[in-house]
Design an enzyme around this catalytic site. Sequence first.
Site, PDB file in Angstrom:
ATOM      1  N   CYS A 238       0.834  -1.203   0.000  1.00 45.74           N
ATOM      2  CA  CYS A 238       0.000   0.000   0.000  1.00 45.74           C
ATOM      3  C   CYS A 238       0.867   1.251   0.000  1.00 45.74           C
ATOM      4  O   CYS A 238       0.610   2.199  -0.743  1.00 45.74           O
ATOM      5  CB  CYS A 238      -0.932  -0.007   1.206  1.00 45.74           C
TER       6      CYS A 238
ATOM      7  N   GLU B 106      -4.320  -4.915  -3.658  1.00 49.58           N
ATOM      8  CA  GLU B 106      -4.211  -3.521  -4.100  1.00 49.58           C
ATOM      9  C   GLU B 106      -4.738  -3.387  -5.533  1.00 49.58           C
ATOM     10  O   GLU B 106      -5.487  -2.455  -5.846  1.00 49.58           O
ATOM     11  CB  GLU B 106      -2.758  -3.048  -4.043  1.00 49.58           C
TER      12      GLU B 106
END
Length: 219
Positions: A135, A204
């Site tokens: 992230c 993600e």
Amino acid sequence: MAGSDHLLDAGESIWQAQKSHPFVVELADGSLDRAAFEHWVKQDYRYLQDYARLWALAGTKAREETTMTDLLGIAHNILDTEMDLHRSFAADYGISQEALEATEKAPTCVAYTNFLLRTAYEGSLAEIAAALYPCMQGYLDIADHMAEVADDTHAYTPFIETYTGDEFRDDVAWGRAFVDDCWEQYPGEREAMEEAFLMSAKLEYRFWEMAYSEEGWGL
């Protein structure tokens, strides 16, 4: 090779897939549909609440006081600075604080946050570091990519500026060093670190897809 470099090499194909995803491409040029961005704002707001919890839980597993302080500091920064950006975006689109907090997580958001929190409770500090890393480094790399290809300022420029800003770069640099330290200190955890990193990286990618398709439960 540093642990962070090894993990990024392992996830290279996922990184490239993220950069070419329509959500990322259209956000960069300003053409992204408003509804898709609003969906991202709401879902990422809910995601960040658990992401901050993950940093705080990592802090409870740290043995060194300085590491604990840094981990808890990043948790605070997420709750303060990054979530404030989301509140600002939401306000610009007429989304109230109450609406943000009442947002139901989409299936992908549930899968991602559940994976992170399970890693926080059941995994080692090294696994947590690896699960956190996609992230951080991913948003910096993708925002840098967006800044390179963006032709002009537009409604989504504040997004790009936030994730290419000095404060976020400092957090990513710390996270990268944290991963490298864990890689060296816990060589027996390297396989688990790579597995955690790749799972977070895949999620993600799916998060961009979730926002672009405005994924819901269909119920």
